[in-house]
Structures are given as structure tokens and as C-alpha cells.
Design a protein around this motif. Structure first.
Motif, PDB file in Angstrom:
ATOM      1  N   PHE A  76       3.361  11.825  -0.676  1.00  0.00           N
ATOM      2  CA  PHE A  76       2.998  12.230  -2.258  1.00  0.00           C
ATOM      3  C   PHE A  76       2.486  11.075  -2.855  1.00  0.00           C
ATOM      4  O   PHE A  76       2.179  11.217  -4.149  1.00  0.00           O
ATOM      5  N   GLU A  77       2.538   9.749  -2.216  1.00  0.00           N
ATOM      6  CA  GLU A  77       1.833   8.402  -3.011  1.00  0.00           C
ATOM      7  C   GLU A  77       0.541   8.301  -2.227  1.00  0.00           C
ATOM      8  O   GLU A  77       0.413   8.131  -1.071  1.00  0.00           O
ATOM      9  N   LEU A  92      12.604   1.006  -1.196  1.00  0.00           N
ATOM     10  CA  LEU A  92      12.130   0.103  -1.909  1.00  0.00           C
ATOM     11  C   LEU A  92      10.747  -0.469  -1.567  1.00  0.00           C
ATOM     12  O   LEU A  92       9.842  -0.477  -2.406  1.00  0.00           O
ATOM     13  N   ASN A  93      10.559  -0.489  -0.202  1.00  0.00           N
ATOM     14  CA  ASN A  93       9.259  -1.234   0.158  1.00  0.00           C
ATOM     15  C   ASN A  93       8.183  -0.389   0.368  1.00  0.00           C
ATOM     16  O   ASN A  93       8.283   0.893   0.949  1.00  0.00           O
ATOM     17  N   SER A  94       6.865  -0.473   0.011  1.00  0.00           N
ATOM     18  CA  SER A  94       5.797   0.103   0.150  1.00  0.00           C
ATOM     19  C   SER A  94       5.544   0.147   1.622  1.00  0.00           C
ATOM     20  O   SER A  94       5.564  -0.734   2.459  1.00  0.00           O
ATOM     21  N   SER A 119      -5.360  -4.383   6.171  1.00  0.00           N
ATOM     22  CA  SER A 119      -4.084  -3.551   5.910  1.00  0.00           C
ATOM     23  C   SER A 119      -3.171  -3.091   6.928  1.00  0.00           C
ATOM     24  O   SER A 119      -3.970  -2.603   7.766  1.00  0.00           O
ATOM     25  N   ILE A 120      -2.008  -2.954   6.819  1.00  0.00           N
ATOM     26  CA  ILE A 120      -1.075  -2.405   7.960  1.00  0.00           C
ATOM     27  C   ILE A 120      -0.564  -1.157   7.067  1.00  0.00           C
ATOM     28  O   ILE A 120       0.115  -1.366   6.035  1.00  0.00           O
ATOM     29  N   LEU A 165      14.562  -3.290  10.631  1.00  0.00           N
ATOM     30  CA  LEU A 165      12.995  -3.411  10.213  1.00  0.00           C
ATOM     31  C   LEU A 165      13.058  -3.014   9.039  1.00  0.00           C
ATOM     32  O   LEU A 165      13.090  -1.860   8.293  1.00  0.00           O
ATOM     33  N   ASP A 166      12.253  -4.067   7.984  1.00  0.00           N
ATOM     34  CA  ASP A 166      12.159  -3.707   6.522  1.00  0.00           C
ATOM     35  C   ASP A 166      11.046  -2.790   6.124  1.00  0.00           C
ATOM     36  O   ASP A 166      10.985  -2.211   5.138  1.00  0.00           O
ATOM     37  N   PHE A 167      10.185  -2.518   7.228  1.00  0.00           N
ATOM     38  CA  PHE A 167       8.906  -1.770   6.683  1.00  0.00           C
ATOM     39  C   PHE A 167       9.002  -0.092   7.161  1.00  0.00           C
ATOM     40  O   PHE A 167       8.181   0.475   7.196  1.00  0.00           O
TER      41      PHE A 167
END
Length: 296
Positions: free
Chosen positions: A61-62, A120-122, A70-71, A113-115
């Protein structure tokens, strides 16, 4: 109960070997299975790299712009839709958590893995010129091994895949510039995934802490420090997100969704949803489906 959610399962992937596959960016969409012009889910992890092209994509929804260089990281269960404006070039990398699990893996599990599974992370990451050059070499090796499939290619493929993950993790560290964020965010992401999988309003923070083998105080303090939210707030956010996905992407009625999410009373579910979103479930469904119709 009618449940027509567009969920793409691992076993539907054509010729997938070792729970891993690389596709060229399918014309008109980012879906690694086929051209799909409607919101859909996967039960696997997907990395989309856009080399060229423009448009927009919607992830839970964003709305994010499709920008060359970009990835985009899609975690299992995330509702998403690609709306390119003209041709898009790049690649789609698909893998399961099972593929990540090996003695040689650079991380113990995907929560490190941060992604993926992030609070928080986009899910969108724009690469610098230097980073694009770094990843181009790794991806070229991955794609070559996957396409030629010479003797022992799976071992080599995993090695390049691990290099890719370490490279991406380093890039995220550089962007976040927060020492120690890896360990703390692992707990936050693991909690988020547990809540998302269970989506039960009856479970307490203590129940999740026990499953994660951490104390309630440790869990609460880490989540508060990293996100400025309480575990209860994250649990409610994930419950609302699960409801939104079902309202947007299934034919279940509101009562069926209520019971699927383990609420005991449709009236209470309706009040809960409106309190958290400002919309009744029915109004939200009408609103979000209208938005998706405009995009497609």
C-alpha cells in the motif's frame, strides 16, 4: 469460504532448482512468474533490479517510483503491484529461505538481513554509481552460472549468491550508519515475521518472547530502542496489514476475514480496524481496489 488471493507459490516456479532462480525482468511487470497486472503475493523472497525504465510500484500500500539503478526487495506475503511506463529492463532474483540455509551461508537466517521483513527500512534501495558497478560483476557471474549450469554449478551459484547478500548488507550498513543495528534489527524483524505469520490478537508479547528465546524485557527494550514503538504497537500494525491484504486481494467477506485473523467477533474487528486506520473494512476495500483499478 471464498479466498481468491493471488498468491504465487514456490512450486509454481517453472524449472526452479535448489529453490533459486534468475529471470529477466518480465515485460510489463516485476512478477517472476508471468505478466501479472493485478496485486499479488509470493511465498518466496524476490529481489528486483531495475537497470532501465520508469513508472511506479506499490508494495504493501506504499507507492514507490520505478527508477533505473534501484533494487526492490519483496518479502513473502507482501502485496505488490508493478505499473511500469513502457519497457523495463533488469533482472528478477527469486529464492526461498531454504536456499539461504547452508553451512557456508554468511548469515544464520534471513532475519539478519536488513532489507527483508523490515519494520523501518524501505523496500526500495537506490544504488550509487560505485554500487551499481560492484553488483554488476556479481550478478554477471550469478547469471552466467545459472544459465550455463556446468558441473558443480550449484556450489558456485550459492557462493556468488552469498557474495551478493554480503554486498547488499554492506551497502545497507553504509546507509544506516548505525553500529550494532544488525543484531538489534534481527530481533525486531524476527518479531515482525512471527506476528505476521500468526496474526492473532490473542497472543501476548510473552508468547512471542518465549518462541524467540528472549526475555520479555529484552524484546521490549530492543524494539523500543530501534523503532520507538512497543511490541504491542508492532503487533497491531501487522494485524492491520494482514487485514488490509485480505481486503484488497481476496473475495472473503469481512466476517470471514475477521475469523481468519482469529478475532472472535466481527463487530469488534470492525471497531479495531476503524480505530487503527480511520476506515471501516468495507470502505477501505472499496478505496484500495479503486486505487489499484486506476493503476492497472
Amino acid at each position: 469460504m471464498k479466498d481468491n488471493q493471488a498468491i504465487h507459490m514456490t512450486e509454481e516456479l517453472p524449472d526452479i532448482e535448489s529453490n533459486f532462480k534468475i529471470h529477466p525482468f518480465t515485460e510489463g511487470t516485476g512478477c517472476p512468474i508471468s505478466d501479472v497486472d493485478e496485486p499479488h503475493l509470493h511465498d518466496f523472497y524476490v529481489v528486483h533490479y531495475v537497470a532501465s525504465g520508469s513508472g511506479s510500484c506499490v508494495i504493501d500500500f506504499e507507492t514507490y517510483d520505478i527508477i533505473a539503478g534501484s533494487i526492490y526487495f519483496i518479502s513473502p506475503g507482501q502485496l505488490h503491484l508493478w505499473n511500469p511506463e513502457g519497457p523495463v529492463d533488469g533482472f528478477v532474483l527469486v529464492f526461498t529461505e531454504e536456499f539461504l540455509k547452508s553451512p557456508e551461508a554468511p548469515v544464520d537466517n534471513v532475519f539478519e538481513l536488513d532489507f527483508f521483513n523490515s519494520v523501518l527500512n524501505s523496500p526500495m534501495f537506490m544504488l550509487s554509481t560505485e554500487q551499481k558497478g560492484e553488483l554488476a560483476g556479481v550478478m554477471a557471474n550469478l547469471r552466467r552460472e545459472f544459465s550455463t549450469r556446468k558441473q558443480g554449478y550449484e556450489t558456485v551459484l550459492r557462493s556468488y549468491f552469498h557474495i551478493l547478500l554480503v554486498s547488499l548488507q554492506r551497502m545497507f550498513f553504509d546507509r544506516l550508519q548505525r553500529p550494532g543495528v544488525r543484531t538489534e534489527n534481527r530481533i525486531v524483524r524476527e518479531f515482525k515475521k512471527f506476528v505476521s505469520d500468526e496474526h492473532s490478537p490473542q497472543l501476548r508479547v510473552q508468547d512471542y518472547a518465549e518462541r524467540m528465546n528472549v526475555s520479555v524485557n529484552r524484546l521490549s527494550s530492543v524494539i523500543k530502542e530501534v523503532t520507538s514503538m512497543t511490541p504491542g504497537q508492532i503487533a497491531r500494525n501487522e494485524l492491520v496489514l494482514s487485514a488490509k491484504r485480505m481486503l484488497a486481494n481476496s473475495e472473503m467477506n469481512v466476517s470471514e476475514i475477521c475469523y481468519e485473523l482469529k478475532f472472535e467477533d466481527p463487530s469488534y474487528f470492525g471497531r479495531f480496524f476503524k480505530r487503527e486506520t480511520g476506515f471501516t473494512p468495507s470502505v477501505f476495500r472499496e478505496h484500495v481496489r479503486g486505487k489499484y483499478r486506476q493503476l492497472t
